[in-house]
Write an enzyme that holds these catalytic residues in place. Structure first.
Site, PDB file in Angstrom:
ATOM      1  CE  LYS A  80      -4.291  -2.036   1.536  1.00 43.07           C
ATOM      2  NZ  LYS A  80      -5.378  -2.090   2.516  1.00 43.07           N
TER       3      LYS A  80
ATOM      4  NE  ARG B  38      -6.839  -9.174   0.442  1.00 47.80           N
ATOM      5  CZ  ARG B  38      -6.557  -8.349  -0.575  1.00 47.80           C
ATOM      6  NH1 ARG B  38      -5.701  -7.335  -0.385  1.00 47.80           N
ATOM      7  NH2 ARG B  38      -7.129  -8.521  -1.748  1.00 47.80           N
TER       8      ARG B  38
END
Length: 297
Positions: free
Chosen positions: A239, A275
């Site tokens: 991210k 994840r």
């Protein structure tokens, strides 16, 4: 399944197409942080959009993720990156259902990353063992009812709004207190409606209506979310806030090292699963975290 480890080893043989070993949520490994491998069957995901759009390519990559050490393959057909546009439900299902069906037939544990109730139901029917809804059931009014009817394991994420407006909603006085309370309230709301708390998990929703400072504050206070009393999923991989730690303009893969470090720290602070895109590096980082914990005991 009496021997989870043996079953996982058996299903990870990519050439063994006839196994048909089905996994359940309850049969997932216990006692360590699990790895969810990201499989984006999309055209526009921020990390690898279009790369696994063909079903054959997606299935092959899912098998690779499992062989590298992923405990769960998280299959999504619709990007949820900031600014992403929604796609037709039929298109989403045409992307994910055949992939889920084949990976489940091979004996892999599969989750579906969707905000659509009908896709969640189709995925469960195809063999998925988890529904991962980044909206926590808020995007589709039928999601909660569907999950309750199916008694399906459900990941409830903190969410304030859709991708095209979520950045404008990243306003908090205290992100840890407010996001924690909002997520806790959503869990309670779903339980009151009839959802089985023994089959619920939570995700603080890093990057969803949160800027970099918010994300770091949540990671630094992950105990606020583990205190909810449900398994916690942490999805930080690749991210933007981690990209700020590597060279500007570097390829996405250069974020994998800092993603793995983040995963190891999340494991140290109670994450049930992380994840990630790069399973191999994450597995090594989690092994270090595990040995560290053993040493502390």
């Amino acid at each position: 399944m009496t021997d989870v480890g043996a079953a996982f080893s058996r299903r990870r043989r990519p050439d063994d197409s006839a196994d048909d070993v089905r996994v359940t949520y309850e049969s997932l490994p216990h006692g360590r942080t699990l790895i969810m491998g990201v499989l984006n069957v999309t055209t526009d995901s921020f990390s690898d959009g279009g790369r696994w759009l063909r079903a054959e390519a997606a299935i092959a990559h899912g098998l690779e993720l499992a062989a590298a050490g992923a405990d769960i393959i998280d299959v999504g057909g619709e990007s949820t990156r900031p600014g992403a546009r929604r796609i037709a439900v039929a298109e989403e299902q045409s992307r994910v259902v055949p992939v889920i069906q084949e990976l489940a037939r091979r004996g892999l544990a599969v989750s579906v990353d969707t905000m659509n109730a009908s896709t969640a139901e189709a995925a469960i029917g195809a063999g998925a063992v988890l529904v991962n809804d980044v909206s926590g059931g808020l995007s589709d009014a039928q999601m909660a009812e569907t999950i309750i009817r199916l008694d399906a394991p459900f990941i409830v994420s903190h969410w304030r709004g859709p991708s095209d407006t979520m950045n404008s909603r990243a306003t908090y006085g205290n992100v840890v207190a407010e996001a924690g309370a909002e997520l806790e309230y959503r869990v309670a709301e779903l339980v009151v409606r009839g959802m089985n708390p023994d089959r619920m998990l939570v995700d603080p929703g890093l990057g969803f209506s949160k800027n970099s400072a918010h994300n770091w504050a949540i990671l630094g206070h992950l105990d606020r979310f583990t205190r909810i009393g449900l398994p916690v999923i942490v999805g930080a991989s690749r991210k933007r806030f981690l990209g700020e730690l590597v060279a500007e303009g570097a390829p996405m893969e250069d974020r994998d090292f800092v993603s793995a470090v983040t995963a190891a720290l999340a494991a140290q602070h109670g994450a049930w699963a992380v994840r990630v895109h790069d399973v191999e590096t994450t597995k090594a980082a989690l092994a270090v975290a595990g040995k560290w914990k053993e040493g502390a005991r």
